[in-house]
Write a protein that holds these residues in place. Sequence first.
Motif, mmCIF file in Angstrom:
data_model
loop_
_atom_site.group_PDB
_atom_site.id
_atom_site.type_symbol
_atom_site.label_atom_id
_atom_site.label_comp_id
_atom_site.label_asym_id
_atom_site.label_seq_id
_atom_site.Cartn_x
_atom_site.Cartn_y
_atom_site.Cartn_z
ATOM 1 N N LEU A 91 37.360 -18.753 50.507
ATOM 2 C CA LEU A 91 37.806 -18.090 49.277
ATOM 3 C C LEU A 91 38.934 -18.876 48.608
ATOM 4 O O LEU A 91 39.032 -18.923 47.390
ATOM 5 C CB LEU A 91 38.272 -16.652 49.564
ATOM 6 N N ASN A 92 39.774 -19.500 49.447
ATOM 7 C CA ASN A 92 40.882 -20.279 48.876
ATOM 8 C C ASN A 92 40.386 -21.457 48.059
ATOM 9 O O ASN A 92 41.109 -22.009 47.238
ATOM 10 C CB ASN A 92 41.815 -20.780 49.982
ATOM 11 N N ALA B 197 37.176 -19.276 40.264
ATOM 12 C CA ALA B 197 36.789 -17.869 40.459
ATOM 13 C C ALA B 197 38.028 -16.976 40.547
ATOM 14 O O ALA B 197 38.038 -15.850 40.025
ATOM 15 C CB ALA B 197 35.948 -17.739 41.724
ATOM 16 N N ALA B 198 39.082 -17.490 41.194
ATOM 17 C CA ALA B 198 40.312 -16.695 41.316
ATOM 18 C C ALA B 198 40.883 -16.410 39.928
ATOM 19 O O ALA B 198 41.422 -15.320 39.671
ATOM 20 C CB ALA B 198 41.327 -17.436 42.172
ATOM 21 N N PHE C 265 38.262 -13.706 26.550
ATOM 22 C CA PHE C 265 38.174 -13.820 28.012
ATOM 23 C C PHE C 265 38.263 -15.299 28.377
ATOM 24 O O PHE C 265 37.310 -16.051 28.203
ATOM 25 C CB PHE C 265 36.840 -13.222 28.481
ATOM 26 N N ASP C 266 39.435 -15.712 28.825
ATOM 27 C CA ASP C 266 39.666 -17.139 29.033
ATOM 28 C C ASP C 266 40.416 -17.376 30.345
ATOM 29 O O ASP C 266 41.648 -17.456 30.368
ATOM 30 C CB ASP C 266 40.478 -17.669 27.830
ATOM 31 N N PRO C 267 39.672 -17.517 31.453
ATOM 32 C CA PRO C 267 40.338 -17.685 32.757
ATOM 33 C C PRO C 267 41.269 -18.893 32.815
ATOM 34 O O PRO C 267 42.252 -18.875 33.556
ATOM 35 C CB PRO C 267 39.169 -17.872 33.727
ATOM 36 N N SER C 268 40.974 -19.923 31.991
ATOM 37 C CA SER C 268 41.800 -21.131 32.097
ATOM 38 C C SER C 268 43.210 -20.896 31.558
ATOM 39 O O SER C 268 44.083 -21.746 31.726
ATOM 40 C CB SER C 268 41.143 -22.305 31.383
ATOM 41 N N ILE D 220 40.116 -10.349 47.590
ATOM 42 C CA ILE D 220 39.077 -10.762 48.545
ATOM 43 C C ILE D 220 37.754 -10.118 48.146
ATOM 44 O O ILE D 220 36.713 -10.780 48.050
ATOM 45 C CB ILE D 220 39.478 -10.357 49.987
ATOM 46 N N MET D 221 37.788 -8.809 47.875
ATOM 47 C CA MET D 221 36.541 -8.101 47.551
ATOM 48 C C MET D 221 35.894 -8.681 46.297
ATOM 49 O O MET D 221 34.685 -8.886 46.244
ATOM 50 C CB MET D 221 36.813 -6.599 47.366
ATOM 51 N N MET D 222 36.729 -8.967 45.295
ATOM 52 C CA MET D 222 36.155 -9.451 44.036
ATOM 53 C C MET D 222 35.589 -10.856 44.186
ATOM 54 O O MET D 222 34.534 -11.180 43.637
ATOM 55 C CB MET D 222 37.195 -9.367 42.925
ATOM 56 N N LEU D 223 36.260 -11.689 44.975
ATOM 57 C CA LEU D 223 35.761 -13.069 45.160
ATOM 58 C C LEU D 223 34.475 -13.090 45.979
ATOM 59 O O LEU D 223 33.508 -13.782 45.635
ATOM 60 C CB LEU D 223 36.832 -13.924 45.848
#
Length: 494
Positions: free
Chosen positions: A349-350, A355-356, A413-416, A445-448
């Motif tokens: 996950l790390n 995705a995070a 919606f812009d994760p960057s 954790i659940m979302m990833l």
Amino acid sequence: MELGFFLIVPFSLLICYFLKKLWLISHNHNQNGESRVNFPPGSRGLLPYIGETLHFVAAIYSKHGFYSFVQARHLRYGNCFKTHIFGETHVFVSSTESAKEILSNDLGKFTKKYIRSIGEVIGSESLLCASHKSHKLIRRHLLDLFTSRSNADFTKQFDELVVKSLSKWEYKENVVILDEALKMSCKAMCKMLLSLEDENEVYMLQNDVSCVCQGMLAFPLKFPWTAFSKGLQARNRIMKMLEKMIQERRARRHSTVIHDSKDFLQCLVVGRECQPSSSSDTEPTLTDAQIKDNILTMIIAGQDTTGSAMSWMVKYLDDNQEVLKALQDEIHSLEKRVTDKSFLTLEDLNEMIYAAKVVKESLRMASIVPWFPRIALHDCNILGYTIKKGWNINVDARSIHCDPTLYRNPHKFDPSRFDNEAKAYSYLAFGVGGRTCLGTNLARIMMLVFLYRLLTAYKWEVTDPDSSVESWALFSRLKTGCPIRITQVYNQTN
Ligand code: HEM
């Protein structure tokens, strides 16, 4: 005579009006009868107790949900305003400075407050309602449970659960993400907290938890048919179940048979034997009432929030195909490295860097907990306005999350945007300070894990783009629940 009467009435009213104004000015009061100190702008409504309650209730039933009430006033009055609902004054603030002052609460000027019905249904010993002193003790005990070891175990458990749940979608064409996510997060909470895995028992508990949530929002009327009463009945059933489990755990402690369930309940019942405790040896352990109320609190806090967050995330990704593509690229390159292993690990996950950010951006946009309620313990000053002791003061996280001076183009919606660290107190998805969410890591954790498994197992598209929110919900939830049409992805290993 009649004409005289019709002239006298308006004339007297006019005189009364001017006399009242004169009285207010001479006594240093404003038109609402408040002292002429600098109170936040806003309306107290026309009627004394009712205030703006009817507007608030109308917003609850509107397409945009209860937050639209706050949003409309934020647009009208700015970063600090007051309103009057259910007989009480509520102030809403939405600046990072005020969030810092209220949420860090260094000077002990504020405390958390929930309405009475919430306290009755969730329990007076719940972290959400306990007195300041009890809260500190309970929180310390619960914090001890959220270790890196428990996160690692939880990752594996949750991945196993998601793989199993998603495999059941194989024969379906349409799936409602919210329903599925609620089931998964409830199962995950039941397993982690209680080692409860029996499908029927989990199902019954989930139904009861849902009644409790509805009861928390209901008017506190104790008639058998009201949501409040049903919430209380459901609470009683959950309390009985927990009582029985606690007795079993105590009995096990003295038995010679080895049991390997080191769930949260076990740790709380057996106390520090189970925990590498950071809380001192002299500190009292939790009472049964505290344990029961807080297990229920964690199920509610962990299930509904995460389930809702997952459905918003899927919707945002569907609305933003270029983000979905970038995410797919990251996940598929990770997939090549993890296919040999049976389940995902924290280390995997790390590696999900983008995705995070998708998770973080989804939580910013959705603002699942839109505002944080507190109460002023003394008269104080916020943003130059006087706040009276006893007033409710709410940190409006959603407005902060949509502030264009903090987030450029906030509705995109812009994760960057999270390539750079966000300004202090501008990201409040999990709160800040002494009341920060205990389940922050679990939720991530659940979302990833869910993202990874959804993207590697299925191709999907949202079939109903409606973004209306559910009217009577504890947290911000999509009314449609985010329905998707799925097709299975076949990779080389299939
Ligand atoms: C996406 C999922 C989640 C979101 C958005 C979320 C959000 C929040 C927020 C904003 C608060 C603080 C409210 C305030 O300051 O008034 C909070 C508190 C809390 N959360 Fe979460 N949460 C999530 C998941 C979880 C999970 C999985 C758990 C599991 C145990 C959990 C347990 C708690 C508890 C116990 C509190 C109360 C803390 C206290 O009052 O000391 N949450 N959560």
